[in-house]
Design a protein around this motif. Structure first.
Motif, mmCIF file in Angstrom:
data_model
loop_
_atom_site.group_PDB
_atom_site.id
_atom_site.type_symbol
_atom_site.label_atom_id
_atom_site.label_comp_id
_atom_site.label_asym_id
_atom_site.label_seq_id
_atom_site.Cartn_x
_atom_site.Cartn_y
_atom_site.Cartn_z
ATOM 1 N N PRO A 11 -4.850 -1.379 -8.750
ATOM 2 C CA PRO A 11 -4.677 -0.105 -8.047
ATOM 3 C C PRO A 11 -5.399 1.062 -8.722
ATOM 4 N N ILE A 12 -5.812 0.861 -9.986
ATOM 5 C CA ILE A 12 -6.482 1.957 -10.698
ATOM 6 C C ILE A 12 -7.997 1.918 -10.464
ATOM 7 N N VAL B 293 1.317 -4.501 -11.044
ATOM 8 C CA VAL B 293 0.298 -5.279 -11.747
ATOM 9 C C VAL B 293 -1.019 -4.505 -11.810
ATOM 10 N N PHE B 294 -1.626 -4.524 -13.030
ATOM 11 C CA PHE B 294 -2.882 -3.806 -13.276
ATOM 12 C C PHE B 294 -3.733 -4.624 -14.255
ATOM 13 N N HIS B 295 -4.996 -4.201 -14.396
ATOM 14 C CA HIS B 295 -5.784 -4.704 -15.527
ATOM 15 C C HIS B 295 -5.143 -4.177 -16.809
ATOM 16 N N PRO C 200 -11.049 -6.761 -8.643
ATOM 17 C CA PRO C 200 -10.087 -7.869 -8.722
ATOM 18 C C PRO C 200 -9.467 -8.030 -10.115
ATOM 19 N N ILE C 201 -8.189 -8.404 -10.120
ATOM 20 C CA ILE C 201 -7.456 -8.674 -11.365
ATOM 21 C C ILE C 201 -7.328 -10.189 -11.512
ATOM 22 N N CYS D 236 4.314 4.569 -14.913
ATOM 23 C CA CYS D 236 3.624 3.613 -14.050
ATOM 24 C C CYS D 236 2.694 4.382 -13.108
ATOM 25 N N PRO D 237 1.434 3.939 -12.968
ATOM 26 C CA PRO D 237 0.503 4.653 -12.084
ATOM 27 C C PRO D 237 0.930 4.645 -10.621
ATOM 28 N N LEU D 238 1.800 3.695 -10.209
ATOM 29 C CA LEU D 238 2.200 3.616 -8.815
ATOM 30 C C LEU D 238 3.511 4.319 -8.524
ATOM 31 N N CYS D 239 4.548 3.990 -9.316
ATOM 32 C CA CYS D 239 5.877 4.523 -8.965
ATOM 33 C C CYS D 239 6.351 5.599 -9.934
#
Length: 200
Positions: free
Chosen positions: A158-159, A175-177, A163-164, A191-194
């Motif tokens: 998402p950042i 989930v992220f790199h 592909p991861i 968390c970058p998302l939540c």
């Protein structure tokens, strides 16, 4: 492609009087390598290494440890971090395409180089022991500790949106790199998302 370049280079470099025999053998080997499939049973890495060294010593008695084809590093780096467009492109397909690409980029070229050296140092070779070696190398490529995600269609980070393949999961389940998440957490600690609070 690396395997084609290595094949052509090893043909061009050979200077022996038996050049015709060498070319014929290389073409046989190439055809056989292109048709080779991983074994139904893949040995553990330690057994693979022993089998590989034993087979290589039969073909190249003056074996240098640097000649041994190894693939461990590919099982720990994101394809984008290897800086190889073909590997990254194949990795994005998922379903094991990355492993096949590693065989093409590293395994087959290494075998062509080793054959050139063996033929130059020890004279004409026979196909059977080289195919045995090739099978061990291919099995070893598939036998690395690959992430399950290599065999699936990869999610996108998402950042960075690429592909991861070796995902880093946060405490909140996203989930992220690893690198992307680490850089984000160095600054924001969430968390970058939540935006849940996180530490490294």
């Amino acid at each position: 492609m690396e395997d084609e370049n290595a094949f052509a280079l090893n043909l061009a470099l050979y200077q022996g009087a038996d050049l015709g025999d060498y070319i014929n053998f290389m073409m046989q080997l190439r055809s056989s390598l292109n048709a080779l499939k991983p074994g139904e049973v893949i040995a553990l890495e330690s057994i693979y290494t022993v089998d590989l060294v034993e087979q290589m010593q039969q073909l190249l008695p003056n074996l240098d440890p640097r000649d041994i084809p190894t693939f461990e590093s590919f099982a720990y780096f994101e394809p984008a971090n290897v800086f190889h467009d073909y590997l990254e492109q194949e990795a994005s397909k998922g379903k094991g395409a990355f492993i096949e690409a590693v065989w093409i980029v590293m395994g087959k070229p290494k075998l062509y180089n080793l054959l050139h050296r063996a033929w130059t140092e020890h004279g004409p070779q026979t196909l059977a022991p080289w195919m045995k070696l090739a099978q061990i190398v291919l099995n070893g490529c598939y036998g690395q500790k690959w992430s399950d995600s290599v065999f699936q269609l990869p999610d996108s980070c998402p950042i960075c949106l690429t592909p991861i393949h070796w995902p880093q999961r946060t405490q909140c389940g996203h989930v992220f790199h690893t690198r992307c998440l680490s850089q984000h957490l160095d600054i924001y600690h969430t968390c970058p998302l939540c935006r849940a609070s996180h530490t490294h």
